[in-house]
Design an enzyme around this catalytic site. Structure first.
Site, PDB file in Angstrom:
ATOM      1  N   GLU A  22       0.636  -1.045   0.140  1.00 19.06           N
ATOM      2  CA  GLU A  22      -0.073   0.117  -0.106  1.00 19.06           C
ATOM      3  C   GLU A  22       0.873   1.188  -0.027  1.00 19.06           C
ATOM      4  O   GLU A  22       0.362   2.214  -0.416  1.00 19.06           O
ATOM      5  CB  GLU A  22      -1.142  -0.123   1.186  1.00 19.06           C
ATOM      6  CG  GLU A  22      -1.912  -1.000   1.179  1.00 19.06           C
ATOM      7  CD  GLU A  22      -2.898  -1.035   2.402  1.00 19.06           C
ATOM      8  OE1 GLU A  22      -4.222  -0.868   2.354  1.00 19.06           O
ATOM      9  OE2 GLU A  22      -2.252  -0.886   3.632  1.00 19.06           O
ATOM     10  N   TYR A  54     -17.569  24.200  -4.883  1.00 20.84           N
ATOM     11  CA  TYR A  54     -17.126  22.850  -4.750  1.00 20.84           C
ATOM     12  C   TYR A  54     -15.953  22.270  -5.514  1.00 20.84           C
ATOM     13  O   TYR A  54     -15.150  21.226  -5.454  1.00 20.84           O
ATOM     14  CB  TYR A  54     -18.456  21.926  -4.743  1.00 20.84           C
ATOM     15  CG  TYR A  54     -19.426  22.088  -5.712  1.00 20.84           C
ATOM     16  CD1 TYR A  54     -19.219  21.810  -7.174  1.00 20.84           C
ATOM     17  CD2 TYR A  54     -20.470  22.938  -5.318  1.00 20.84           C
ATOM     18  CE1 TYR A  54     -20.360  21.987  -8.102  1.00 20.84           C
ATOM     19  CE2 TYR A  54     -21.404  23.003  -6.173  1.00 20.84           C
ATOM     20  CZ  TYR A  54     -21.522  22.823  -7.741  1.00 20.84           C
ATOM     21  OH  TYR A  54     -22.378  22.907  -8.477  1.00 20.84           O
ATOM     22  N   GLU A  74      -8.375   7.468   9.128  1.00 17.01           N
ATOM     23  CA  GLU A  74      -8.486   8.352  10.266  1.00 17.01           C
ATOM     24  C   GLU A  74      -7.788   9.660  10.105  1.00 17.01           C
ATOM     25  O   GLU A  74      -8.501  10.726  10.404  1.00 17.01           O
ATOM     26  CB  GLU A  74      -8.255   7.548  11.501  1.00 17.01           C
ATOM     27  CG  GLU A  74      -9.194   6.396  11.926  1.00 17.01           C
ATOM     28  CD  GLU A  74      -8.868   5.100  11.083  1.00 17.01           C
ATOM     29  OE1 GLU A  74      -9.417   4.085  11.541  1.00 17.01           O
ATOM     30  OE2 GLU A  74      -7.740   5.039  10.381  1.00 17.01           O
ATOM     31  N   LYS A 100     -12.384   3.279   1.802  1.00 14.29           N
ATOM     32  CA  LYS A 100     -11.194   2.368   1.267  1.00 14.29           C
ATOM     33  C   LYS A 100     -11.758   1.244   0.439  1.00 14.29           C
ATOM     34  O   LYS A 100     -11.717   0.378   1.318  1.00 14.29           O
ATOM     35  CB  LYS A 100     -10.069   2.402   2.177  1.00 14.29           C
ATOM     36  CG  LYS A 100      -8.868   2.003   1.338  1.00 14.29           C
ATOM     37  CD  LYS A 100      -7.784   2.048   2.948  1.00 14.29           C
ATOM     38  CE  LYS A 100      -6.717   1.127   2.476  1.00 14.29           C
ATOM     39  NZ  LYS A 100      -5.692   0.845   3.563  1.00 14.29           N
TER      40      LYS A 100
END
Length: 119
Positions: A22, A54, A74, A100
């Site tokens: 990862e 946006y 987090e 994820k």
């Protein structure tokens, strides 16, 4: 007139995760962003300068997530919420969910959800 604007399903390919693969192989995250602010001025003027743009939100979030190379979603959520409150003074509340999809093979996704209010 408090209202909510935001983005649903903002897809960003980035380095995120704790495992070795990862840290080298980018993967997607999907981000939902809700921003509460007083829309009265924007609704009255019909001008983007009085609204939360946006497109700029998407660019800022994408830039942060791609540059920072987070280990945990987090941390990604906390820093994203903080950045949005810092950069957009008219926003009073940020709610976001980061998913994820490739985190757990047997699940559709792993996710975190946060809500932060301007103090």
């Amino acid at each position: 007139m408090i209202g909510t604007t935001g983005l649903k399903g903002l897809q960003v390919t980035c380095i995120v995760g704790v495992f070795k693969q990862e840290r080298v192989q980018p993967q997607p995250v999907v981000i939902d962003i809700e921003l509460d602010y007083d829309m009265a001025t924007a609704a009255g003027s019909d001008a983007i300068g009085d609204a939360v743009d946006y497109d700029r939100v998407a660019a800022a979030v994408t830039g942060l997530v791609q540059q920072r190379k987070f280990t945990l979603i987090e941390t990604m959520a906390e820093e994203t919420a903080s950045m949005l409150l810092e950069q957009i003074s008219r926003v009073r509340v940020v709610r976001l969910e980061i998913r994820k999809p490739q985190a757990v093979a047997a699940a559709a996704c792993a996710f975190v959800r946060v809500e932060r209010t301007r103090r």
